[in-house]
Design a protein around this motif. Structure first.
Motif, short mmCIF file in Angstrom:
data_model
loop_
_atom_site.label_atom_id
_atom_site.label_comp_id
_atom_site.label_asym_id
_atom_site.label_seq_id
_atom_site.Cartn_x
_atom_site.Cartn_y
_atom_site.Cartn_z
N GLN A 1 -1.01 4.39 6.76
CA GLN A 1 -1.90 5.30 7.72
C GLN A 1 -2.43 6.44 7.33
OE1 GLN A 1 0.27 7.76 10.93
NE2 GLN A 1 -0.38 6.10 12.14
N VAL A 2 -3.72 6.86 7.62
CA VAL A 2 -4.38 7.99 6.94
C VAL A 2 -4.73 8.89 8.43
CG1 VAL A 2 -6.15 8.95 6.08
CG2 VAL A 2 -5.16 7.09 5.07
N THR A 3 -4.33 9.94 8.55
CA THR A 3 -4.75 10.67 9.55
C THR A 3 -5.26 12.08 8.96
OG1 THR A 3 -2.59 10.06 10.74
CG2 THR A 3 -3.77 12.06 11.72
N VAL A 4 -6.57 12.43 9.54
CA VAL A 4 -7.42 13.57 9.00
C VAL A 4 -7.62 14.39 10.23
CG1 VAL A 4 -9.53 14.43 8.09
CG2 VAL A 4 -8.64 12.00 7.44
N SER A 5 -6.70 15.54 10.29
CA SER A 5 -6.82 16.41 11.64
C SER A 5 -6.42 17.67 11.11
CB SER A 5 -5.95 16.09 12.44
OG SER A 5 -5.77 16.77 13.48
N SER A 6 -6.79 18.78 11.87
CA SER A 6 -6.82 20.23 11.45
C SER A 6 -5.68 20.65 12.50
CB SER A 6 -8.04 21.24 11.52
OG SER A 6 -8.58 21.05 12.89
N GLU B 1 0.80 -1.00 -0.04
CA GLU B 1 0.11 -0.03 -0.03
C GLU B 1 0.82 1.20 0.11
OE1 GLU B 1 -2.38 -2.70 3.02
OE2 GLU B 1 -0.22 -2.36 2.44
N SER B 2 0.20 2.15 -0.49
CA SER B 2 0.87 3.49 -0.54
C SER B 2 -0.26 4.77 -0.88
CB SER B 2 2.09 3.68 -1.66
OG SER B 2 1.37 3.67 -2.93
N GLY B 3 0.49 6.09 -0.29
CA GLY B 3 -0.52 7.18 -0.61
C GLY B 3 -1.24 7.51 0.73
N GLY B 4 -0.90 6.95 1.92
CA GLY B 4 -1.57 7.62 3.22
C GLY B 4 -0.73 8.63 3.49
N GLY B 5 -1.16 9.39 4.55
CA GLY B 5 -0.55 10.65 5.10
C GLY B 5 -1.50 11.66 5.69
N LEU B 6 -0.85 12.64 6.13
CA LEU B 6 -1.82 13.54 7.04
C LEU B 6 -2.60 14.56 5.94
CD1 LEU B 6 -2.51 14.98 9.82
CD2 LEU B 6 -0.51 16.22 9.40
N VAL B 7 -3.78 14.71 6.24
CA VAL B 7 -4.74 15.48 5.65
C VAL B 7 -5.74 16.33 6.24
CG1 VAL B 7 -6.28 13.63 4.99
CG2 VAL B 7 -6.10 15.76 3.42
N GLN B 8 -6.16 17.55 6.08
CA GLN B 8 -7.26 18.18 6.93
C GLN B 8 -8.51 17.80 6.35
OE1 GLN B 8 -6.59 22.44 5.97
NE2 GLN B 8 -4.37 22.42 6.96
N PRO B 9 -9.25 18.00 7.48
CA PRO B 9 -10.78 17.67 7.12
C PRO B 9 -11.36 18.23 5.79
CG PRO B 9 -10.66 18.19 9.49
CD PRO B 9 -9.27 18.59 8.71
N GLY B 10 -12.00 17.31 4.96
CA GLY B 10 -12.44 18.09 3.75
C GLY B 10 -11.58 17.71 2.55
#
Length: 119
Positions: A114-119, A6-15
């Motif tokens: 890992q996918v992290t969705v946080s502002s 797998e690849s492509g995960g990361g930290l992203v803001q809501p929306g």
């Protein structure tokens, strides 16, 4: 040997949006169903989406309308396009490959991303 990466995960803001990829080797990719699972902190693993060898798809209610699973048999790769991400989407996401008739969660697994969705 069988390998799912797998690849492509990361930290992203809501929306925000992310696209996960899972590259498979060592299996006859085109005849396998492919699935994405996730496991959030403190929760059980859950099925996010599944796509059959002929392209039929199912989704968890929580991601319907936001996530899209697809596959490219020429590249032995399955994708999960995620849009309008929410904090509750934060989890480790895993790729799974199986054959018709196998139990849910059976088959081969990737190492996760890992996918992290946080502002």
């Amino acid at each position: 040997q069988v390998q799912l990466v797998e690849s492509g995960g990361g930290l992203v803001q809501p929306g925000g949006s992310l696209r996960l990829s899972c590259a498979a080797s060592g299996i006859s990719f085109s005849i396998y169903y492919m699935a994405w699972y996730r496991q959030a902190p403190g929760k059980q693993r859950e099925l996010v989406a599944r796509i059959t060898s002929i392209g039929s798809t199912i989704y968890a209610d929580s991601v319907k309308g936001r996530f899209t699973i697809s596959r490219d048999n020429a590249k032995n790769t399955v994708y999960l396009q995620m849009i309008n991400l929410k904090p509750e989407d934060t989890a480790d996401y895993y790729c799974n490959a199986g054959l018709p008739g196998w139990n849910n969660g059976a088959g081969y697994w990737g190492q996760g991303t890992q996918v992290t969705v946080s502002s």
